[in-house]
Design a protein around this motif. Sequence first.
Motif, PDB file in Angstrom:
ATOM      1  N   ASP A 182      -1.088  43.751 105.591  1.00  0.00           N
ATOM      2  CA  ASP A 182      -1.497  44.775 104.846  1.00  0.00           C
ATOM      3  C   ASP A 182      -2.829  44.906 104.745  1.00  0.00           C
ATOM      4  O   ASP A 182      -3.419  43.819 104.883  1.00  0.00           O
ATOM      5  CB  ASP A 182      -0.673  45.060 103.533  1.00  0.00           C
ATOM      6  CG  ASP A 182       0.712  45.024 103.676  1.00  0.00           C
ATOM      7  OD1 ASP A 182       1.142  46.315 104.085  1.00  0.00           O
ATOM      8  OD2 ASP A 182       1.399  44.082 103.266  1.00  0.00           O
ATOM      9  N   PRO A 183      -3.323  46.166 104.553  1.00  0.00           N
ATOM     10  CA  PRO A 183      -4.878  46.305 104.194  1.00  0.00           C
ATOM     11  C   PRO A 183      -5.311  45.357 103.031  1.00  0.00           C
ATOM     12  O   PRO A 183      -4.336  45.134 102.279  1.00  0.00           O
ATOM     13  CB  PRO A 183      -5.061  47.729 104.047  1.00  0.00           C
ATOM     14  CG  PRO A 183      -3.990  48.391 104.791  1.00  0.00           C
ATOM     15  CD  PRO A 183      -2.774  47.495 104.858  1.00  0.00           C
ATOM     16  N   LEU A 184      -6.254  45.149 102.863  1.00  0.00           N
ATOM     17  CA  LEU A 184      -6.808  43.996 101.692  1.00  0.00           C
ATOM     18  C   LEU A 184      -8.239  44.330 101.557  1.00  0.00           C
ATOM     19  O   LEU A 184      -8.930  45.059 102.216  1.00  0.00           O
ATOM     20  CB  LEU A 184      -6.643  42.610 102.152  1.00  0.00           C
ATOM     21  CG  LEU A 184      -7.612  42.080 103.243  1.00  0.00           C
ATOM     22  CD1 LEU A 184      -7.526  40.475 102.955  1.00  0.00           C
ATOM     23  CD2 LEU A 184      -7.448  42.502 104.588  1.00  0.00           C
ATOM     24  N   TYR A 185      -8.755  43.733 100.420  1.00  0.00           N
ATOM     25  CA  TYR A 185     -10.169  43.836 100.295  1.00  0.00           C
ATOM     26  C   TYR A 185     -10.765  42.486 100.736  1.00  0.00           C
ATOM     27  O   TYR A 185     -10.206  41.465 100.373  1.00  0.00           O
ATOM     28  CB  TYR A 185     -10.415  43.676  98.627  1.00  0.00           C
ATOM     29  CG  TYR A 185     -11.650  43.794  98.393  1.00  0.00           C
ATOM     30  CD1 TYR A 185     -12.539  44.927  97.985  1.00  0.00           C
ATOM     31  CD2 TYR A 185     -12.487  42.666  98.102  1.00  0.00           C
ATOM     32  CE1 TYR A 185     -13.714  45.078  97.863  1.00  0.00           C
ATOM     33  CE2 TYR A 185     -13.952  42.639  97.756  1.00  0.00           C
ATOM     34  CZ  TYR A 185     -14.577  43.885  97.346  1.00  0.00           C
ATOM     35  OH  TYR A 185     -15.903  43.998  97.244  1.00  0.00           O
ATOM     36  N   TYR A 186     -11.957  42.663 101.555  1.00  0.00           N
ATOM     37  CA  TYR A 186     -12.583  41.554 102.213  1.00  0.00           C
ATOM     38  C   TYR A 186     -14.021  41.802 102.196  1.00  0.00           C
ATOM     39  O   TYR A 186     -14.583  42.861 102.754  1.00  0.00           O
ATOM     40  CB  TYR A 186     -11.839  41.614 103.722  1.00  0.00           C
ATOM     41  CG  TYR A 186     -12.115  40.074 104.471  1.00  0.00           C
ATOM     42  CD1 TYR A 186     -11.030  39.475 104.697  1.00  0.00           C
ATOM     43  CD2 TYR A 186     -13.487  39.736 104.550  1.00  0.00           C
ATOM     44  CE1 TYR A 186     -11.281  38.256 105.127  1.00  0.00           C
ATOM     45  CE2 TYR A 186     -13.651  38.185 105.102  1.00  0.00           C
ATOM     46  CZ  TYR A 186     -12.513  37.596 105.472  1.00  0.00           C
ATOM     47  OH  TYR A 186     -12.921  36.311 106.160  1.00  0.00           O
ATOM     48  N   ARG A 187     -14.678  40.762 101.585  1.00  0.00           N
ATOM     49  CA  ARG A 187     -16.091  40.996 101.512  1.00  0.00           C
ATOM     50  C   ARG A 187     -16.727  39.694 101.836  1.00  0.00           C
ATOM     51  O   ARG A 187     -16.476  38.577 101.322  1.00  0.00           O
ATOM     52  CB  ARG A 187     -16.421  40.990  99.889  1.00  0.00           C
ATOM     53  CG  ARG A 187     -17.879  41.337  99.736  1.00  0.00           C
ATOM     54  CD  ARG A 187     -18.171  42.567 100.118  1.00  0.00           C
ATOM     55  NE  ARG A 187     -19.608  42.709  99.638  1.00  0.00           N
ATOM     56  CZ  ARG A 187     -20.099  43.553  98.591  1.00  0.00           C
ATOM     57  NH1 ARG A 187     -19.380  44.672  98.083  1.00  0.00           N
ATOM     58  NH2 ARG A 187     -21.472  43.795  98.454  1.00  0.00           N
ATOM     59  N   HIS A 242     -10.438  49.793 106.833  1.00  0.00           N
ATOM     60  CA  HIS A 242      -9.600  49.758 105.904  1.00  0.00           C
ATOM     61  C   HIS A 242      -8.344  49.365 106.386  1.00  0.00           C
ATOM     62  O   HIS A 242      -7.193  49.818 105.845  1.00  0.00           O
ATOM     63  CB  HIS A 242      -9.457  51.302 105.138  1.00  0.00           C
ATOM     64  CG  HIS A 242      -8.885  52.156 106.164  1.00  0.00           C
ATOM     65  ND1 HIS A 242      -8.174  53.212 105.711  1.00  0.00           N
ATOM     66  CD2 HIS A 242      -9.343  52.693 107.436  1.00  0.00           C
ATOM     67  CE1 HIS A 242      -7.806  54.074 106.807  1.00  0.00           C
ATOM     68  NE2 HIS A 242      -8.861  53.832 107.964  1.00  0.00           N
ATOM     69  N   HIS A 243      -8.124  48.601 107.370  1.00  0.00           N
ATOM     70  CA  HIS A 243      -6.888  48.250 107.973  1.00  0.00           C
ATOM     71  C   HIS A 243      -6.533  46.805 107.691  1.00  0.00           C
ATOM     72  O   HIS A 243      -7.464  46.012 107.044  1.00  0.00           O
ATOM     73  CB  HIS A 243      -6.854  48.386 109.296  1.00  0.00           C
ATOM     74  CG  HIS A 243      -6.856  49.716 109.859  1.00  0.00           C
ATOM     75  ND1 HIS A 243      -8.136  50.383 110.170  1.00  0.00           N
ATOM     76  CD2 HIS A 243      -5.864  50.716 109.881  1.00  0.00           C
ATOM     77  CE1 HIS A 243      -7.957  51.655 110.572  1.00  0.00           C
ATOM     78  NE2 HIS A 243      -6.631  52.133 110.526  1.00  0.00           N
ATOM     79  N   ALA A 279     -14.004  45.143 103.889  1.00  0.00           N
ATOM     80  CA  ALA A 279     -12.875  45.788 104.025  1.00  0.00           C
ATOM     81  C   ALA A 279     -12.260  46.223 102.837  1.00  0.00           C
ATOM     82  O   ALA A 279     -12.427  45.172 101.709  1.00  0.00           O
ATOM     83  CB  ALA A 279     -11.817  45.134 104.733  1.00  0.00           C
ATOM     84  N   GLU A 280     -11.849  47.437 102.566  1.00  0.00           N
ATOM     85  CA  GLU A 280     -11.141  47.721 101.015  1.00  0.00           C
ATOM     86  C   GLU A 280      -9.751  48.378 101.612  1.00  0.00           C
ATOM     87  O   GLU A 280      -9.726  49.502 102.338  1.00  0.00           O
ATOM     88  CB  GLU A 280     -12.092  48.597 100.220  1.00  0.00           C
ATOM     89  CG  GLU A 280     -13.384  48.125 100.014  1.00  0.00           C
ATOM     90  CD  GLU A 280     -14.323  48.608  98.917  1.00  0.00           C
ATOM     91  OE1 GLU A 280     -13.833  49.428  98.279  1.00  0.00           O
ATOM     92  OE2 GLU A 280     -15.423  48.286  98.965  1.00  0.00           O
TER      93      GLU A 280
END
Lengths: 309, 309
Positions: A107-112, B97-98, B113-114
Motif C-alpha cells: 500500500d501507499p505509505l509515508y516515506y521521508r 503517492h504510491h 511519499a505520502e
Amino acid sequence: MSNILIFGHQNPDTDAITSAISYAYLNQKLGLEVEAVALGAPNEETEYALAHFETDAPRVIKNAAAETQEVILVDHNEFQQSVSDIRDVTVLAVVDHHRIANFETADPLYYRAEPVGCTNTIIYKLYQEKGIEIPKKIAGLMLSAIISDTLLFKSPTCTDEDVKAAKELAKLADVDTEKYGLEMLKAGTKLSNKTADELLDTDAKSFPLGDKNVRIGQVNTVDVGEVIERQTELEAAMAEQNSKNGYDLFLLVITNILSSDSVALAVGDSKDKVEAAFNTKLENNTAFLKGVVSRKKQIVPPLTEAFNK
Amino acid sequence: MSNILIFGHQNPDTDAITSAISYAYLNQKLGLEVEAVALGAPNEETEYALAHFETDAPRVIKNAAAETQEVILVDHNEFQQSVSDIRDVTVLAVVDHHRIANFETADPLYYRAEPVGCTNTIIYKLYQEKGIEIPKKIAGLMLSAIISDTLLFKSPTCTDEDVKAAKELAKLADVDTEKYGLEMLKAGTKLSNKTADELLDTDAKSFPLGDKNVRIGQVNTVDVGEVIERQTELEAAMAEQNSKNGYDLFLLVITNILSSDSVALAVGDSKDKVEAAFNTKLENNTAFLKGVVSRKKQIVPPLTEAFNK
C-alpha cells in the motif's frame, strides 16, 4: 496491545535507538498511539547518551507481528536489516537517510528520506514542520545521534543541514557539543574488554566486490595502538571468520576519532586490491589511511573500483 | 545537455504529466537545472487541462541515459513503470503517492511519499515548505491533477489534504472546481473513437503479483455500456497483448465516474485470483465492482493479497 511500533535497524547504533525515541514522541504529540522499541540492546556509546539525558533504553523486541499489525521504520529500510517478521506487518511510514533497496509495500505509505548524515536531522525538520516543541532530553538524544553518525561533523557524510540541526538541538539540550560529543564518542570506544570477535562484529557489513565477498568491519577508538597491539589475535579471528563464512577478504578499519584517520588491517585474498584502492603498500598487513573515516564514502567506493578493474 | 530530467510514469495521466511540470518549476526556482519531460503523449483529459491553462505538453523521451546521468521521478517509483533505461541513471529524488516496490538505489536519495490522493498535493506542500509562490497556470494544472486522481474528490484515495490543496489551488488558478472539473473529466471519456488497444493502453500499468505479471488498465467513462458493447473486440486485443508482452493476466477496469462504480473485464490466467480478491464470481469474464474506483486502493491491494496466498 495494538500500539504502532517504531524501531531502527538490527545491531542498533545511537541513531537507530534515538530516532525511534524522537520520532515516537513526535507522533504521540500528533495523536498516534506509538511505542519506541529496539531490535537490540544499546551499545556503550548509546548507553552513555541515554544515561546523560536520563532516558530508559527502549524495550527490545525479537519480532513484531505477535503484538502489532503496523510498524514505522527509522534509520533503515532494507528488510534484511529490520525485524525478522517484517513481511508479516504493514509498514506505515519510514524516515531514513540510506539508499533504498530490498524494500516494498503493498500500500501507499509515508516515506521521508533525505541524503543527510543522520536520521535525526530529518526528524528535527519534521518537528519544525509540525510546529512541535522538542523537549530537552529528546533534543539531547537527537544531538547525540548526529554527533555519532557524523563523528562530530568530521565525516564526509555530514551536511550543512546536520550541522544546523545540531546547533539548534545543542541549545535546546543545553550542552557544549564539542565537550559532550567527545565524551560520548569515547564512551563507545572502550575496546579493551571486548573479545576479538566482538571487535570484528561491532559494525561489520559484507559487500560483494568484483567476484569476491569482502567483509569490512570498523571500530572507533581514541587509541589505535590499543587495538593494533592485538594484531595477532585479531588476524587469527579474521582468518577463521573468512574460512567459516566464505569471506575472500576481511578488512578491519580502525578509526581514530580524534585525528580522523584510520588504520586498515587486511586478512585474506586480494590484498593487492586494497593497495590499489588506497594507493599504498600494506606493511605487516596494515596501512595508514590518512583522513579516511567513512566506510560508505571513502572505503567502499575505491575498493569497488579496484575490484572491478 | 546535462539537465536533470523529471518525469512521471509510462502511459502518463494528468498527474504524471503535470507533477513533472509543477515539480520542475519548483526545482528551477530553487536553483536546479531541471527539465520536465514525459514518457508518452498526454491523453485527452490532460490535453484539455494543458490547453485550458495554456501550457505546452512536455517533450516525450524514450530513454534517459543518452542525455543525462540524473533523473527525478514523480507519481511513480516502480522501475517497470519508468523509463526503459532507468537502471543506467541515478535517481536523485522521488515524489510519489504510491506503494513502493521494485525500486532500489545505490546511494542515499531524497524520497517523499505520502498516502494522499495525488502527487500534486504533496508538491503543493513542498511549495509551501519552501515558500515559493505557485503561478496561476501551474496552480491550474496541479488542481487538474487532483481532480483527475480523486475523480472530483469522490475516490476513496481522496484525503482532507487533497481537498485542502485543491481549494487553495482553485483560488490561485481562478476556476470553479466543480464546473471545470466535470468538463475536464468528460474530455477524457470520449472512448468511442478509440481502438481497442488505445482503450487498453489509456491508463495501464504492469504489476508483478505473486509470481505472475499482471497488467491492469483503467478507463473512465460516463457510459459503461458503450465500452462493454465492445467486449469481444477488447478480449481479443487483451489476449494478444498478453501473449505479445508476457502478461499472465490482463484486467481492464471500466469506471463510471458519475456513479463511482466499476466493471472489471479479465483475460488470461489466474482469474480465480480476481474472484478471490473481490469475493465475487466472474460471469462472461466480467464482474461488477460496487464502489470501486481506485486501482491503487481498491484493486491492487486485494489482488496482491490474493496472489500471495
